[in-house]
Design an enzyme around this catalytic site. Structure first.
Site, short mmCIF file in Angstrom:
data_model
loop_
_atom_site.label_atom_id
_atom_site.label_comp_id
_atom_site.label_asym_id
_atom_site.label_seq_id
_atom_site.Cartn_x
_atom_site.Cartn_y
_atom_site.Cartn_z
N ASP A 264 0.87 -1.18 0.00
CA ASP A 264 0.00 0.00 0.00
C ASP A 264 0.90 1.22 0.00
O ASP A 264 1.49 1.58 1.02
CB ASP A 264 -0.90 -0.04 1.25
CG ASP A 264 -1.66 1.28 1.44
OD1 ASP A 264 -1.65 2.11 0.51
OD2 ASP A 264 -2.27 1.45 2.51
N CYS A 319 -1.03 -13.63 -3.44
CA CYS A 319 -1.41 -12.57 -2.50
C CYS A 319 -2.68 -12.90 -1.74
O CYS A 319 -3.67 -13.33 -2.33
CB CYS A 319 -1.60 -11.30 -3.32
SG CYS A 319 -2.17 -9.95 -2.35
N ARG A 418 7.54 -4.57 3.62
CA ARG A 418 6.66 -4.32 2.48
C ARG A 418 5.23 -4.01 2.94
O ARG A 418 4.45 -3.39 2.24
CB ARG A 418 6.68 -5.55 1.58
CG ARG A 418 5.95 -5.36 0.29
CD ARG A 418 6.17 -6.49 -0.68
NE ARG A 418 5.66 -6.07 -1.97
CZ ARG A 418 4.41 -6.22 -2.34
NH1 ARG A 418 3.54 -6.80 -1.55
NH2 ARG A 418 4.01 -5.78 -3.52
P1 IMP Z 1 1.73 -12.20 -9.88
O1 IMP Z 1 2.42 -11.75 -11.13
O2 IMP Z 1 0.25 -12.34 -10.07
O3 IMP Z 1 2.34 -13.45 -9.32
O4 IMP Z 1 1.90 -11.05 -8.79
C1 IMP Z 1 3.15 -10.55 -8.40
C2 IMP Z 1 2.95 -9.35 -7.51
O5 IMP Z 1 2.31 -9.72 -6.29
C3 IMP Z 1 4.21 -8.68 -7.05
O6 IMP Z 1 4.79 -7.83 -8.00
C4 IMP Z 1 3.75 -7.91 -5.81
O7 IMP Z 1 3.15 -6.68 -6.12
C5 IMP Z 1 2.69 -8.82 -5.26
N1 IMP Z 1 3.18 -9.63 -4.12
C6 IMP Z 1 4.36 -10.23 -3.95
N2 IMP Z 1 4.41 -10.94 -2.80
C7 IMP Z 1 3.21 -10.75 -2.22
C8 IMP Z 1 2.64 -11.21 -1.01
O8 IMP Z 1 3.21 -11.99 -0.25
N3 IMP Z 1 1.40 -10.76 -0.73
C9 IMP Z 1 0.72 -9.91 -1.56
N4 IMP Z 1 1.20 -9.50 -2.72
C10 IMP Z 1 2.43 -9.91 -3.06
#
Ligand code: IMP
Length: 497
Positions: A264, A319, A418
């Site tokens: 955030d 997430c 984070r």
């Molecule tokens: P994905 O491409 O859908 O796998 O999303 C990756 C993104 O998820 C990252 O660039 C972050 O913004 C977010 N992210 C990374 N780790 C976490 C977490 O543990 N919780 C929530 N969001 C995350």
């Protein structure tokens, strides 16, 4: 009373693109995927442009130096994860900046006073059979000789034989001077029938090896993302806690762009971090901020001086922020609203602040949708985690290869900064999970297919550039029944082997 938005927030899956006129001149070879990474003034061009609109996520399980090298070679950029020590992160940045395709920093080195036993032990540990012999045993010491497996007989020579007695001494080595091109180095290798060419500087210090066996990998990458010194471009994630120490170390290591990494980003902590950068470095150091999901968040960070703004809360594949905290927004809606705010801000101020759609990309066509909706580039974690170049282990589960992929807010990464809301103690509840993703092979092979699809969709939309796609794409909402219609339906699928 609270401000209630009655419009539904939507995901990429709920939209499709409607084709525009495809002119005869519009074909995938003509499509340019160049896009700005950092802000610029009207009529000027950005200091950094990406050659493809992809950046890899600021995550332990995605972006280390290996991923950063592979992605920059293909025109994109990695943000090296910040949930590690300042020294380790800076070292990763340094590794990318020092990287020259085909030029390898020697990982196995000894001094002439070491023994055959040391050579064999080192070979066992590193797997390398070429050992650089330097005055101090480091990878950048004065080169005094070379040991390869042709220089000794492991079962016959005494183990305490000194290296100086059996190495190929410097006087007998063919070497290249620092600054030779890869083509020239390869010519020397061929002319002298060498397996390894050490590259030395004017003080005879060892800088690189060029290996004959790597010859096939030395093809040029036409899309490479390079700085003015022809070094690969690399980014790094930072947090709003230790930035006063971390940023100078990263800048010293040669980082090209920073990004404040937070779930955030609509916070005074981010404004302060940007202020620190502007006061210390002016506009020379580039810094992106986020994540936000609406106009207010965007304007706050744009006015604070962010070089780009990242969008997305709760949409990442790993997430669980929405479940844990009840904050977030459908990614498509967030991108559409922030893109509108970015365009208004540009009209008003003449400053174009690129926006990045972060997380939630599942299908390749979601990427084109994100761009068409106004994103300048896309950050992905899951997509990149599946490749050989990601830092995680490849394992077999139920007969299938998978790679590990965990969130920065999971107990495994413990990147509590984070999710930090300030105060004296860092919050410690999970906002991410630990998972597997299907292994997909080499980054380049997958990227070629994905980019091919994106270019083809852009041609269907009658466009050959990302700015034109943003301007002219026609996008439609789809009903849940039309989503079913979009897959294979009402047929009996043959089993594929
Ligand atoms: P994905 O491409 O859908 O796998 O999303 C990756 C993104 O998820 C990252 O660039 C972050 O913004 C977010 N992210 C990374 N780790 C976490 C977490 O543990 N919780 C929530 N969001 C995350």
């Amino acid at each position: 009373m609270a401000h209630i938005i009655n419009d539904i927030s939507r995901t990429f899956n709920e939209y499709l693109l409607i084709p525009g006129l495809t002119k005869k001149t519009c074909n995938p070879d003509q499509v340019s995927l160049k896009t700005p990474l950092v802000k610029f003034n009207k009529g000027q061009s950005p200091d950094i442009e990406l050659n493809i609109p992809f950046v890899s996520a600021i995550m332990q399980s995605v972006s280390d130096s290996k991923m950063a090298i592979a992605l920059a070679q293909n025109g994109g950029l990695s943000f090296i994860f910040g949930s590690q020590s300042i020294e380790d992160q800076s070292e990763m940045v340094r590794k990318v900046k020092k990287f020259k395709a085909g030029f390898v920093v020697s990982d196995a080195n000894l001094t002439p006073e070491h023994t055959l036993r040391d050579v064999i032990e080192l070979k066992g540990k590193t797997g390398f059979s070429t050992v650089g012999i330097t005055n101090d045993g480091t990878s950048n010491g004065v080169l005094l000789g070379l040991v390869t497996s042709r220089d000794y007989r492991p079962n016959k020579d005494p183990m305490d034989k000194k290296i100086k007695e059996f190495m190929t001494p410097f006087s007998k080595l063919v070497t290249g001077k620092l600054g030779v091109s890869l083509n020239e180095a390869n010519d020397i290798i061929w002319d002298h029938k060498l397996n390894t060419l050490p590259i030395i500087d004017e003080n005879q210090k060892l800088r690189f090896f060029v290996f004959r066996k790597d010859y096939d990998n030395h093809n040029e990458n036409p899309n490479e993302l390079l700085d003015s010194h022809k070094r690969l471009i690399v980014g790094a994630g930072i947090n709003t806690r230790d930035y006063k120490e971390r940023i100078p170390a990263l800048v010293e290591a040669g980082v090209d762009v920073l990004c404040i990494d937070s779930s955030d980003g609509f916070s005074e902590w981010q404004k302060e971090t940007i202020k620190f950068v502007r006061e210390k470095y002016g506009e020379k150091v580039k810094i992106g901020a986020g994540n936000v999901v609406d106009k207010d968040g965007f304007l706050y960070l744009a006015e604070a001086g962010a070089d780009f703004v990242k969008i997305g809360i709760g949409g990442g594949s790993i997430c669980i922020t929405r479940e844990q905290k009840g904050i977030g927004r459908g990614q498509a809606t967030a991108v559409i609203e922030v893109a509108e705010a970015r365009d208004e801000y540009f009209k008003k101020t003449g400053v174009y602040v690129p926006i990045c759609s972060d997380g939630g990309i599942v299908q390749d066509y979601h990427m084109v949708l994100a761009l068409a909706m106004g994103a300048d580039f896309i950050m992905m974690g899951r997509y990149f985690a599946r490749f050989d170049e990601s830092p995680t282990k490849k394992i077999i589960i139920n007969g299938n290869y998978v790679k590990e992929y965990w969130g920065e807010g999971s107990n495994r990464a413990r990147n509590w900064q984070r999710y930090d809301m300030g105060g004296s103690s860092l919050l410690k509840f999970e906002e991410g999970v630990d998972s597997y993703v299907p292994y997909a092979g080499k980054l380049k092979d997958n990227l070629d297919i994905t980019l091919g699809k994106i270019k083809s969709t852009m041609c269907s939309c009658g466009t050959t550039t990302i700015p034109d796609l943003k301007e002219n794409a026609k996008i439609t909402l789809v009903s849940s029944t039309s989503i079913i219609e979009g897959g294979a339906h009402d047929v009996i699928l043959k089993e594929t082997k």
